[in-house]
Design a protein around this motif. Structure first.
Motif, PDB file in Angstrom:
ATOM      1  N   THR A 118       5.103   2.609 115.018  1.00 26.74           N
ATOM      2  CA  THR A 118       4.711   3.881 114.410  1.00 26.74           C
ATOM      3  C   THR A 118       5.876   4.635 113.766  1.00 26.74           C
ATOM      4  N   PRO A 119       7.131   4.552 114.253  1.00 25.28           N
ATOM      5  CA  PRO A 119       8.222   5.227 113.539  1.00 25.28           C
ATOM      6  C   PRO A 119       8.503   4.615 112.156  1.00 25.28           C
ATOM      7  N   PHE A 120       7.997   3.421 111.884  1.00 24.08           N
ATOM      8  CA  PHE A 120       8.237   2.758 110.600  1.00 24.08           C
ATOM      9  C   PHE A 120       7.197   3.116 109.541  1.00 24.08           C
ATOM     10  N   ARG A 121       6.220   3.924 109.890  1.00 21.39           N
ATOM     11  CA  ARG A 121       5.220   4.343 108.908  1.00 21.39           C
ATOM     12  C   ARG A 121       5.886   5.166 107.809  1.00 21.39           C
ATOM     13  N   ILE A 122       5.365   5.025 106.598  1.00 18.98           N
ATOM     14  CA  ILE A 122       5.893   5.769 105.457  1.00 18.98           C
ATOM     15  C   ILE A 122       4.814   6.733 104.993  1.00 18.98           C
ATOM     16  N   GLU A 123       5.170   8.008 104.922  1.00 22.34           N
ATOM     17  CA  GLU A 123       4.221   9.044 104.531  1.00 22.34           C
ATOM     18  C   GLU A 123       3.671   8.765 103.140  1.00 22.34           C
ATOM     19  N   GLY A 124       2.360   8.916 102.998  1.00 27.32           N
ATOM     20  CA  GLY A 124       1.707   8.694 101.724  1.00 27.32           C
ATOM     21  C   GLY A 124       1.261   7.255 101.503  1.00 27.32           C
TER      22      GLY A 124
END
Length: 143
Positions: A118-124
């Protein structure tokens, strides 16, 4: 007395339901991954192990590595990325496994560890392509 027992039973069910829901993510992955500064990321060595398997399971990424040592249980494994993205869209992440292994035995062991992505998610975005150093296939993490 019946009303008190009903309240206690209802409260217990609600408490258990909430507890199970909030701990679900922590129970599935062994460790958290982390986004770090590019200068620190570039210093991580990946030459002391080989990756033999990678499995994406929901928000968890299971990585199996092999390395020489005396006891794989004493190894520490970390998963890192940086916010310096590849110049393509959708944005992709460079990822490295850090193995801390101070053992000097010649035996070869394998260890599998899962990391919360989950910390590797990129906004948008609703997916992130992971390019893991030492692994020839891209992993597409959907969220």
């Amino acid at each position: 007395m019946k009303n008190v027992m009903k309240f206690v039973a209802l409260f217990g069910i609600l408490f258990i339901s909430c507890s199970e829901h909030t701990n679900a993510t922590n129970e599935t992955c062994d460790s958290n991954s982390e986004v770090i500064a590019e200068s620190v990321f570039s210093q991580i060595s990946t030459s002391n192990y080989g990756i033999s398997n990678v499995i994406l399971n929901g928000n968890c990424l299971e990585i199996t590595i092999g390395s020489s040592g005396c006891n794989a249980e004493q190894w520490q494994m970390n998963l890192y990325s940086t916010d310096a993205f590849y110049k393509v869209y959708p944005l992709q992440r460079a990822v490295k496994v850090e193995l801390i292994n101070n053992q000097e035995c010649l035996a070869v062991f394998q260890k599998t560890k899962s990391f919360d992505l989950t910390p590797f998610r990129i906004e948008g975005q609703n997916q992130t392509t992971l390019n893991i150093e030492g692994w020839n296939e891209q992993i597409i993490y959907y969220y």
